[in-house]
Enzyme design. Structure first.
Site, PDB file in Angstrom:
ATOM      1  CB  ILE A 116      -1.080  -0.051   0.879  1.00 23.77           C
ATOM      2  CG1 ILE A 116      -0.048  -0.607   2.576  1.00 23.77           C
ATOM      3  CG2 ILE A 116      -1.672  -0.778   1.428  1.00 23.77           C
ATOM      4  CD1 ILE A 116      -1.286  -0.136   3.754  1.00 23.77           C
ATOM      5  N   GLY A 117       2.206   1.401   0.307  1.00 23.84           N
ATOM      6  CA  GLY A 117       2.769   2.715   0.235  1.00 23.84           C
ATOM      7  C   GLY A 117       4.291   1.450   0.006  1.00 23.84           C
ATOM      8  N   GLY A 161       8.298   4.149   0.489  1.00 29.15           N
ATOM      9  CA  GLY A 161       9.227   4.959   0.985  1.00 29.15           C
ATOM     10  C   GLY A 161      10.248   4.921   1.087  1.00 29.15           C
ATOM     11  N   GLY A 204      11.488   1.841   3.214  1.00 27.76           N
ATOM     12  CA  GLY A 204      10.811   0.586   2.608  1.00 27.76           C
ATOM     13  C   GLY A 204       9.685   0.890   2.565  1.00 27.76           C
ATOM     14  CB  VAL A 252       3.942   0.793   3.767  1.00 29.40           C
ATOM     15  CG1 VAL A 252       2.222   0.401   4.710  1.00 29.40           C
ATOM     16  CG2 VAL A 252       5.139   1.560   4.664  1.00 29.40           C
ATOM     17  CE  LYS A 262       9.180   2.580   6.711  1.00 32.38           C
ATOM     18  NZ  LYS A 262       8.461   3.870   7.326  1.00 32.38           N
ATOM     19  CG  ASP A 322       9.970  12.843   7.147  1.00 34.48           C
ATOM     20  OD1 ASP A 322       9.624  14.469   6.542  1.00 34.48           O
ATOM     21  OD2 ASP A 322       9.791  12.151   7.111  1.00 34.48           O
TER      22      ASP A 322
END
Length: 1008
Positions: free
Chosen positions: A701-702, A704, A707, A709, A723, A839
Site C-alpha cells: 500500500i505504500g 518510502g 522501505g 508498507v 513496514k 520528519d
C-alpha cells in the site's frame, strides 16, 4: 417680471396654484387681460421642462434605491413620493434643485450598486458610499459621472478589477481603501486626475506592481495611502515632489525594499508617516529632522540600521515606533524633553546606553516597549505621571536598580514585564494590588522580599511569573482572592511556609509551578477543586504528608511533578484515571503498590528513590511486590523461551518454503530470512508466520525511503500495517551488486544495527492515544519488520491533497490539529527520554476510522541517517521539503523546536487547504513564507487565506489557529513555543468551547 424671476424656483404644484389665483382675479385686471394670455404658455412650457428634469433625478434615485437594502431603516424611509427629492436622507441638491451629492456612509446598506442609475444624475459631484455592505463589480458606468469631484467606495466588498476612470479628471477625493478589489489597478488613469488631493487605494488584493510613478505627478496630494497595495521595488526619490503631503502611508508591502529615499526629507508638512512591515534597508536619511511637524512615525518591522540621532528635533512626536529593525546606538537625550510623546515602541533592536529618565513624564503617556535590546541603567520613573500608562515592557535588557515606586499607584497599568534583566530590591507593595494589572513578569532578576497580601485585590491579574529570583516569605492567604489567575510560576526562589489551603478557589488556574523553593507542610486537598489545572509542578520543596486523592479529579491535568519532596503514604488509586504525558514522584518516601495504570515504561524513573514502593510490572524500574511474583515470572519466562524455540523451528521450515515459492506469490524478496526474531510490545493475537506469509505484492500500500508498507488482514479479521525495512540496500535497486561489494556494507550486513535496536526499544515504550501503536518487531539477519495498528483513513495528506481527499469541516480539522499536537507533546515531554520526530508532516499523521490522528514514522529518519552516513560522508538532512525548519540551512544540530516548525506547517495546511509548496507561492517559497507575506497584520488578509469550504461561523476560529501556526514557524527557534504551549494555545482556540457547540466524543483513554 418678478414672476419670470421666480420661475426656476417653482415646481408643477406652484404653477397650478398660480393658475387658480389668476382665475379668481377680476376679468378686467391687467393680469387677466394682458400678462396671463401672453405669458401663460411660455411659463407652463418652461416649468414642465424643469419638472421633467427633476423627475428624471427622482426616477434615477428610485432605481438606485431598488437595487439596495436598507438594513438600518434609517435612509430609505424618507425616499418617498410624499417627500421632496432634496429632503431625502443623504441627498444634497444644487441651486437648481438637481442632485449634487449622495452621502450615505456607514448606513448598513447592502446589495449591488446601480452605477448606471447614479451616474445618470447629471449634476452629481459627490458619491460617498463608504463603510457599507455593498458587493458586485464597480462597472464602467462610473465613467459617466463626469462631474464627480468626490468618490468614496471604501470598506465594502466589491469584486473584480477597478475600471479605467481617466475621464474623471475633476476628482479631488478618491477613496477605494479596503474595497476587496483585485487584479491590476489602472494606475495610468491617475495621470488625468491632476486635481486629486486625497488618494487612498490600500488594503486591496491588487496584482504586484512597482511604485506607481503616475502618483508623483499629483502635486496637489495632501493624503496618500498605499498600505497593503502589493507595491514592490523601491520608493522613488520623486516622492519629494509631493510637497503638500501631510499624510503618507506605504506600509505592509512585503516586496517594497531599498532605503528610505532622501526625497522624503522635503515633505516638511508631514504629520503622519507610516512605513512599517516592508523590506526597507539602510539608515534614516540625513535631513530627516526637517520633518518637524511629524506627529506619528512608524517604520517598524524592516531592516533599517544605524542610530536615530536624526530624530532628536522631532519635538511634536506623539507616537514613535521602530521595533523589529537593526537599529543601534542610544536614544538621544532630547527624547526626554518631548512633551507630546505618549507611545514608544523600539523592541527587538540593538540599542544600548541608558533611557532618558524624563521620557514619558510630560504628556499622558500610554505605553512603552523597549524589550530585547541592551539598555542599561535604571528604568525611567515617571512614565505614569499623568495616570494613563497601560504597558511597561522592558524585558530582556540589562536594566539595574529596582522598579520605581511611582508605579505602585499606576491604576491603569495592564502589563508589567521586566523579566531577564539585572533588577533587584523589593517590588513596591502597591504594584501587587493594581486593579487593571493582567500580567506581572519579573523572571530572571534578583528581586527579593515577599508577595504582598494586597494581591487579593488584583481582580484582573491572570499571570504571575516570578521564577529565578530571590523572593522569600510565605504565599499570602489572599492569593486565592485573585480570582482571574490562570498561571502562577514561582520556580527557583526562596518562598517558604505552606501552600495556601484555599488555593482551590482559583477555578481558572491552568498552571501551578512552585518547584525548587522551601515550601513545607501538606499539599492542600482543595487543589483538586482547581478544575482547569493542566500542570502541577511542586518538585524540589519540603512538602510532606500524603498525595491528595483529589488530584485524580483534575480531568485536564497533563503534567504532575511532585519529585524531591518528603511525601509519604501510598499513591492514590484515584490518579489512575489521569491521562498524563509527564509524571514524576521520584525521591520521596512513598510506600505500597504503584497503581497498574501508572506502572508503565513511559514513566520509568518516575518512582525511583522511594524504597517503599513496589510494582507488579518489572518494567517500572522499582522492586517487584513479592518474591513469589518474581518466581512466577521466572517460570513464565522459561515457558516463553521454550515456546519461542518451537516457534523458531517452525519459522525455519516456513522460511524455506517461503523462499522457494517467493516468485509464484510475488512475496517480498527475503534473501536471508532463515530465522526470525520477534519482540512483542503488546499482547499479540497473531504469530510472525502469519505476518511474513501475508507480505505479498498485492498487499503493498505504500513505498518510502526506508522501505515498503503492506496492509495485511489476519484470519480473525484484524488489520495490520507492516513496514518492511532492509538492513542493507534495496533489493530492487539496479546498483545492488556494486553496493554489495562495499566492505563497509558487508560490516553492516554482518551485525544488527544498534541504532535500530535502541529506536525500537524507545518506540516500544510509547503509550499514547495520538501515537500509532507498535505491536512488535520481527527481525532476521538482513530484514526488519515493524508491525503497527492499521489506520483505515490513511494519512492527513491524502485527506487534504490527494485524489482521495475528502471534505472536512473546521471541527474535524481542529480535532486533528489538537490530537496531533498532543501526540508530539508526548514525544517531546512525556517520554522517559525526549524524542525528536525529525520528519513531522501531514503524510506522517494517520487517521483512524473516527478521524482521530496518530503520529507515525517518528525516529526512523535518524536511524536511516546513521546507516547511510556509514557509507556516504555527505550531510544527510532528515525531513521533507516545505516542512524543514530554516535552521537546517546553517547548522546540522536540531532539537524539538524543529519539530514545532514542521507542525506549524501542518497547521497551515489544515487552515488553508494548501500544500506546503505550491507554484502560487513563488520560486523557492513555501507556505510559511507565503502566509507571512500575505498576513501583514491584517485580519481580512488572514480571513482570505482560510479554506473557502469552511462555514463563515468557523473562519474566525480557523484564523486563531493560523496565528498559532505563525508562532510555530518563527524563523528563530528560540521564539517558537514548546509543544506543551502549542497544545494549550490550541485548547484555548477550541471552536466548540467558543461557540457552545456540543460534540459527542469517545473516551480517549485507550487501553493498551
Amino acid at each position: 417680471m418678478v414672476f419670470f424671476f421666480l420661475i426656476p424656483f417653482w415646481n408643477f404644484t406652484d404653477v397650478t396654484n398660480l393658475i387658480s389665483l389668476s382665475i379668481e382675479m377680476p376679468a378686467g385686471s391687467f393680469f387677466r387681460r394682458w400678462l396671463f394670455p401672453r405669458g401663460f404658455m411660455f411659463l407652463v412650457s418652461l416649468c414642465m421642462v424643469l419638472q421633467s428634469s427633476r423627475g428624471d433625478d427622482f426616477q434615477l434615485l428610485m432605481q438606485f434605491k431598488s437595487s439596495l437594502k436598507d438594513e438600518s431603516s434609517r435612509v430609505f424611509d424618507s425616499w418617498t413620493t410624499r417627500n421632496r427629492l432634496c429632503n431625502f436622507t443623504g441627498i444634497v441638491c444644487d441651486s437648481n434643485r438637481m442632485v449634487k451629492e449622495i452621502s450615505l456612509p456607514q448606513e448598513e446598506l447592502s446589495g449591488i450598486v446601480s452605477f448606471d442609475s447614479v451616474c445618470g444624475l447629471e449634476s452629481l459631484e459627490k458619491l460617498d458610499l463608504g463603510a457599507n455592505f455593498l458587493y458586485g463589480r464597480v462597472t464602467d458606468h462610473l465613467r459617466n459621472c463626469s462631474r464627480l469631484e468626490y468618490l468614496d467606495l471604501s470598506n465594502n466588498s466589491f469584486s473584480g478589477e477597478f475600471p479605467d476612470l481617466s475621464v474623471l479628471n475633476q476628482l479631488k477625493f478618491l477613496n477605494l481603501n479596503a474595497t476587496s478589489l483585485s487584479g491590476r489597478f489602472p494606475w495610468k488613469s491617475l495621470e488625468n486626475m491632476t486635481s486629486l488631493g486625497f488618494l487612498s487605494l490600500g488594503d486591496n488584493v491588487f496584482e504586484k506592481s512597482p511604485f506607481p510613478l503616475e502618483v508623483l505627478k499629483l502635486e496637489k496630494l495632501y493624503w496618500l495611502y498605499l498600505t497593503n497595495a502589493s507595491i514592490e521595488g523601491e520608493i522613488p526619490e520623486g516622492i519629494g515632489n509631493l510637497t503638500l503631503l501631510e499624510n503618507l502611508q506605504i506600509s505592509q508591502n512585503s516586496y517594497l525594499s531599498g532605503k528610505i529615499p532622501d526625497g522624503i526629507t522635503k515633505l516638511t508638512r508631514l504629520w503622519e508617516l507610516e512605513l512599517h512591515e516592508n523590506q526597507l534597508t539602510g539608515k534614516i536619511p540625513v535631513g530627516f529632522g526637517n520633518l518637524t511637524n511629524l506627529v506619528y512615525f512608524d517604520a517598524s518591522a524592516n531592516y533599517i540600521e544605524g542610530d536615530i540621532s536624526e530624530l532628536k528635533s522631532l519635538t511634536q512626536l506623539q507616537s514613535f515606533q521602530m521595533y523589529g529593525n537593526n537599529l543601534s546606538g542610544e536614544i538621544p537625550v532630547e527624547f526626554g524633553e518631548f512633551k507630546s510623546l505618549v507611545e514608544l515602541s523600539l523592541y527587538r533592536n540593538r540599542f544600548t546606553g541608558t533611557v532618558p529618565q524624563k521620557i514619558g513624564s510630560w504628556a499622558p503617556f500610554q505605553f512603552i516597549d523597549i524589550s530585547e535590546n541592551f539598555f542599561t541603567g535604571p528604568i525611567p520613573p515617571d512614565m505614569c505621571k499623568q495616570g494613563q500608562l497601560t504597558d511597561l515592557l522592558v524585558l530582556q535588557n540589562k536594566f539595574t536598580g529596582g522598579i520605581p515606586g511611582n508605579y505602585a499607584g499606576c491604576s491603569t497599568l495592564v502589563r508589567l514585564r521586566a523579566n531577564n534583566n539585572s533588577l533587584s530590591g523589593t517590588v513596591p507593595v502597591g504594584i501587587w494590588s493594581l486593579p487593571s494589572l493582567e500580567i506581572i513578569d519579573l523572571r530572571l532578576n534578583q528581586f527579593e522580599g515577599p508577595i504582598a497580601s494586597g494581591i487579593g485585590e488584583a481582580k484582573s491579574l491572570a499571570q504571575v511569573f516570578l521564577a529565578n529570583n530571590r523572593f522569600n516569605g510565605p504565599l499570602p492567604e489572599r492569593l486565592s482572592e485573585a480570582s482571574s489567575l490562570v498561571s502562577i510560576n514561582l520556580s527557583s526562589n526562596n518562598f517558604s511556609g505552606g501552600i495556601p489551603e484555599n488555593i482551590g478557589e482559583l477555578k481558572k488556574l491552568n498552571s501551578l509551578i512552585l518547584d525548587h523553593n522551601l515550601f513545607s507542610g501538606n499539599i492542600p486537598v482543595s487543589i483538586g477543586s482547581c478544575v482547569s489545572l493542566n500542570e502541577i509542578n511542586l518538585a524540589g520543596n519540603s512538602l510532606s504528608g500524603e498525595i491528595p486523592a483529589s488530584i485524580g479529579s483534575l480531568t485536564s491535568l497533563n503534567s504532575l511533578n511532585l519529585s524531591d519532596n518528603q511525601l509519604s503514604g501510598e499513591i492514590p488509586v484515584a490518579l489512575s484515571s489521569l491521562r498524563l504525558s509527564l509524571l514524576d514522584f521520584s525521591n520521596n518516601r512513598l510506600t505500597g503498590h504503584i497503581p497498574s495504570s501508572l506502572s508503565m515504561v513511559a514513566f520509568n524513573g518516575s518512582f525511583s528513590g522511594n524504597p517503599g514502593l513496589c510494582s507488579e510490572d518489572t518494567r517500572s524500574g522499582v522492586r517487584p511486590c513479592s518474591s513469589h511474583s518474581s518466581r512466577s515470572k521466572g517460570h513464565r519466562t522459561v515457558i516463553i523461551c521454550l515456546l519461542v524455540g518451537i516457534v523458531v523451528l517452525i519459522i525455519l521450515g516456513a522460511c524455506f518454503v517461503f523462499t522457494k515459492s517467493k516468485h509464484k506469490n510475488q512475496q517480498i524478496p527475503a534473501r536471508k530470512s532463515d530465522s526470525w526474531n520477534i519482540k512483542q510490545f503488546h499482547i499479540l493475537s497473531f504469530s510472525e508466520d502469519q505476518v511474513v506469509k501475508a507480505l505479498k505484492q498485492e498487499n503493498l500500500i505504500g513505498k518510502g525511503g526506508s522501505g515498503n508498507v503492506y496492509k495485511i488482514v489476519l484470519d480473525n479479521g484484524k488489520q495490520l500495517a507492516v513496514k518492511h525495512i532492509w538492513k542493507s540496500e534495496n533489493p530492487g535497486a539496479d546498483h545492488r551488486r556494486s553496493l554489495s561489494s562495499s566492505p563497509m556494507l558487508s560490516v553492516r550486513k554482518d551485525r544488527r544495527s544498534k541504532e535500530y535496536d535502541a529506536e525500537v526499544a524507545a518506540l516500544s515504550s510509547i503509550r499514547h492515544v495520538n501515537v500509532v501503536k507498535l505491536y512488535c518487531s520481527i527481525t532476521s539477519e538482513d530484514s526488519n519488520l515493524l508491525v503497527y495498528e492499521y489506520l483505515p483513513n490513511g494519512s492527513l495528506w491524502d485527506r487534504l491533497h490527494s485524489s482521495n481527499k475528502t471534505k472536512m469541516d473546521w471541527l474535524v480539522r481542529y480535532e486533528i490539529a489538537l490530537g496531533a499536537a498532543r501526540g508530539l507533546e508526548y514525544l517531546h515531554h512525556g517520554c522517559d527520554h525526549a524524542m525528536i520526530h525529525r520528519d513531522v508532516k501531514s503524510c506522517n499523521i494517520l487517521l483512524d476510522e473516527k478521524m482521530k490522528p496518530k503520529i507515525a514514522d517518528f525516529g526512523l529518519a535518524k536511524i536511516l541517517e546513521a546507516s547511510i552516513a556509514s557509507i556516504d560522508t555527505s550531510c544527510v538532512i532528515a525531513g521533507t521539503h516545505g516542512y524543514i525548519a530554516p535552521e537546517y540551512a546553517y547548522t546540522s544540530k536540531v532539537n524539538e523546536k524543529s519539530d514545532v516548525y514542521s507542525f506549524g506547517v501542518v497547521l497551515m495546511e489544515l487552515v488553508t487547504g494548501k500544500k506546503p509548496v505550491e507554484p502560487e507561492f513563488g520560486e523557492n517559497n513555501n507556505i510559511a513564507q507565503w502566509v507571512c507575506s500575505r498576513l501583514m497584520g491584517n485580519k481580512e488578509s488572514m480571513m482570505d487565506m482560510v479554506d473557502s469550504s469552511f462555514s463563515v461561523g468557523f473562519k474566525e476560529d480557523a484564523v486563531k489557529v493560523l496565528k498559532i501556526a505563525m508562532h510555530c514557524t518563527a524563523r528563530l527557534p528560540s521564539l517558537r513555543p514548546s509543544m506543551r504551549m502549542v497544545v494549550q494555545m490550541l485548547e484555548d482556540a477550541d471552536p466548540c468551547k467558543l461557540t457552545g457547540i456540543v460534540v459527542n466524543s469517545e473516551d480517549d483513554n485507550e487501553k493498551f
